[in-house]
Design a protein around this motif. Structure first.
Motif, PDB file in Angstrom:
ATOM      1  N   ARG A 192       0.829  -1.194   0.000  1.00 36.92           N
ATOM      2  CA  ARG A 192       0.000   0.000   0.000  1.00 36.92           C
ATOM      3  C   ARG A 192       0.868   1.251   0.000  1.00 36.92           C
ATOM      4  O   ARG A 192       2.000   1.251   0.494  1.00 36.92           O
ATOM      5  CB  ARG A 192      -0.964   0.023   1.191  1.00 36.92           C
ATOM      6  CG  ARG A 192      -0.311   0.158   2.550  1.00 36.92           C
ATOM      7  CD  ARG A 192      -1.372   0.010   3.647  1.00 36.92           C
ATOM      8  NE  ARG A 192      -0.820   0.140   4.991  1.00 36.92           N
ATOM      9  CZ  ARG A 192      -1.510  -0.083   6.105  1.00 36.92           C
ATOM     10  NH1 ARG A 192      -2.797  -0.455   6.032  1.00 36.92           N
ATOM     11  NH2 ARG A 192      -0.932   0.058   7.291  1.00 36.92           N
ATOM     12  N   ARG A 228       5.806   3.045  -0.920  1.00 39.98           N
ATOM     13  CA  ARG A 228       4.981   1.844  -1.006  1.00 39.98           C
ATOM     14  C   ARG A 228       5.549   0.803  -0.044  1.00 39.98           C
ATOM     15  O   ARG A 228       6.729   0.456  -0.112  1.00 39.98           O
ATOM     16  CB  ARG A 228       4.979   1.307  -2.437  1.00 39.98           C
ATOM     17  CG  ARG A 228       4.006   0.182  -2.670  1.00 39.98           C
ATOM     18  CD  ARG A 228       3.991  -0.247  -4.142  1.00 39.98           C
ATOM     19  NE  ARG A 228       3.567   0.839  -5.029  1.00 39.98           N
ATOM     20  CZ  ARG A 228       3.373   0.667  -6.341  1.00 39.98           C
ATOM     21  NH1 ARG A 228       3.544  -0.527  -6.892  1.00 39.98           N
ATOM     22  NH2 ARG A 228       3.003   1.699  -7.086  1.00 39.98           N
ATOM     23  N   VAL A 231      -3.651   3.582  -1.491  1.00 35.68           N
ATOM     24  CA  VAL A 231      -3.862   2.770  -2.686  1.00 35.68           C
ATOM     25  C   VAL A 231      -3.186   1.426  -2.428  1.00 35.68           C
ATOM     26  O   VAL A 231      -2.003   1.379  -2.057  1.00 35.68           O
ATOM     27  CB  VAL A 231      -3.287   3.437  -3.941  1.00 35.68           C
ATOM     28  CG1 VAL A 231      -3.478   2.524  -5.152  1.00 35.68           C
ATOM     29  CG2 VAL A 231      -3.943   4.790  -4.182  1.00 35.68           C
ATOM     30  N   TYR A 251      -1.866  -2.188  -3.785  1.00 35.06           N
ATOM     31  CA  TYR A 251      -1.371  -2.838  -4.997  1.00 35.06           C
ATOM     32  C   TYR A 251      -1.105  -4.312  -4.724  1.00 35.06           C
ATOM     33  O   TYR A 251      -0.461  -4.647  -3.728  1.00 35.06           O
ATOM     34  CB  TYR A 251      -0.066  -2.203  -5.461  1.00 35.06           C
ATOM     35  CG  TYR A 251      -0.167  -0.742  -5.847  1.00 35.06           C
ATOM     36  CD1 TYR A 251       0.022   0.262  -4.902  1.00 35.06           C
ATOM     37  CD2 TYR A 251      -0.428  -0.372  -7.161  1.00 35.06           C
ATOM     38  CE1 TYR A 251      -0.067   1.601  -5.250  1.00 35.06           C
ATOM     39  CE2 TYR A 251      -0.520   0.964  -7.524  1.00 35.06           C
ATOM     40  CZ  TYR A 251      -0.339   1.946  -6.554  1.00 35.06           C
ATOM     41  OH  TYR A 251      -0.420   3.260  -6.921  1.00 35.06           O
ATOM     42  N   GLY A 295      -3.683  -1.133  -8.830  1.00 33.72           N
ATOM     43  CA  GLY A 295      -3.940  -0.367  -7.613  1.00 33.72           C
ATOM     44  C   GLY A 295      -5.420  -0.143  -7.403  1.00 33.72           C
ATOM     45  O   GLY A 295      -6.163   0.121  -8.359  1.00 33.72           O
TER      46      GLY A 295
END
Length: 124
Positions: free
Chosen positions: A38, A45, A92, A94, A117
């Motif tokens: 995330r 990330r 977001v 992923y 995403g």
């Protein structure tokens, strides 16, 4: 030749739950580790959870006891069940997979593949 398609994000109130899914498709020979990362605005990330083909799991400390990762090897799909969501989980998300592929009769990889995403927003 390989696609990862994630789904299941959305807006949820604090304390609520969401389930993310991510399916891999294409010229897949095998998938080893699958995972979820995330990225919040302005941050890097980070790994949320990962699962090997044998079912061994690994979680970030911040989600232990709240999130559960699982996979269906027959469907090349990984899931993330998120419970007791908090505003700091907003990001977001992923999906990621380490995949060996078939190319012209040869097996290549593994290489990392990423989904597009999906936004998760936790807010009242």
């Amino acid at each position: 030749q390989v696609q990862l398609v994630g789904s299941g994000g959305g807006l949820v109130q604090p304390g609520g739950s969401l389930r993310l899914s991510c399916a891999a498709s294409g010229s897949i020979f095998s998938i080893s580790t699958m995972g979820w990362y995330r990225q919040a605005p302005g941050k890097q990330r980070d790994l949320v959870a990962a699962i090997t083909s044998g079912g061994t799991t690994n979680y970030a400390d911040s989600v232990k006891g709240r999130f559960t990762i699982s996979r269906d090897n027959a469907k090349n799909t990984v899931y993330l069940q998120m419970n007791s969501l908090a505003p700091e989980d907003t990001a977001v998300y992923y999906c990621n997979a380490e995949i060996r592929t078939r190319v012209l009769g040869s097996i290549i990889g593994p290489y990392d593949y990423w989904g597009q995403g999906t936004q998760v927003t936790v807010s009242s």
